[in-house]
Scaffold this active site. Sequence first.
Site, mmCIF file in Angstrom:
data_model
loop_
_atom_site.group_PDB
_atom_site.id
_atom_site.type_symbol
_atom_site.label_atom_id
_atom_site.label_comp_id
_atom_site.label_asym_id
_atom_site.label_seq_id
_atom_site.Cartn_x
_atom_site.Cartn_y
_atom_site.Cartn_z
ATOM 1 N N LEU A 109 0.883 -1.162 0.000
ATOM 2 C CA LEU A 109 0.000 0.000 0.000
ATOM 3 C C LEU A 109 0.916 1.206 0.000
ATOM 4 O O LEU A 109 1.950 1.197 0.652
ATOM 5 C CB LEU A 109 -0.872 0.029 1.256
ATOM 6 C CG LEU A 109 -1.976 -1.013 1.340
ATOM 7 C CD1 LEU A 109 -2.649 -0.951 2.704
ATOM 8 C CD2 LEU A 109 -3.008 -0.815 0.243
ATOM 9 N N ASP A 110 0.529 2.252 -0.734
ATOM 10 C CA ASP A 110 1.382 3.434 -0.714
ATOM 11 C C ASP A 110 1.254 4.153 0.638
ATOM 12 O O ASP A 110 0.390 3.845 1.457
ATOM 13 C CB ASP A 110 1.088 4.363 -1.890
ATOM 14 C CG ASP A 110 -0.322 4.916 -1.902
ATOM 15 O OD1 ASP A 110 -0.920 5.056 -0.812
ATOM 16 O OD2 ASP A 110 -0.824 5.220 -2.988
ATOM 17 N N LYS A 111 2.132 5.093 0.849
ATOM 18 C CA LYS A 111 2.237 5.775 2.122
ATOM 19 C C LYS A 111 0.916 6.449 2.538
ATOM 20 O O LYS A 111 0.569 6.474 3.721
ATOM 21 C CB LYS A 111 3.353 6.822 2.055
ATOM 22 C CG LYS A 111 3.647 7.529 3.340
ATOM 23 C CD LYS A 111 4.831 8.451 3.169
ATOM 24 C CE LYS A 111 5.140 9.216 4.435
ATOM 25 N NZ LYS A 111 6.314 10.076 4.286
#
Length: 115
Positions: A109-111
């Site tokens: 998952l991105d930040k």
Amino acid sequence: MMVHYMHMMAKERLQKVLSAQNILSRRKAEEAISEGRIMVNGKVAVLGQKVDPEIDHIVVDPEILKTKYTTIAFHKPRGIVTNCPQGDERSISDLLPQHLRHLSSIGRLDKDSEG
């Protein structure tokens, strides 16, 4: 003139050899040796036995070699990276208890995402 090659490998304790070859940790190797689950040259190994891994035939009970997995579900909060933190970023492993920090994450998952 004839030159003979003589194998000069110093023998080492069996548990050290198993650990150095990433087969078992020293402690697990000691347990397995004490339980009679390792053989050297067709005979049950004894604790403290010295071996030469290039010459001696070492057999480990396959049952103790089975990989055990630890799986956890983790809800990643926003602002935390899944892997490879840069600079002052925090990653999932920073939020885990110390005894679980060796685990690898699956999925990304991105930040700015959570889940």
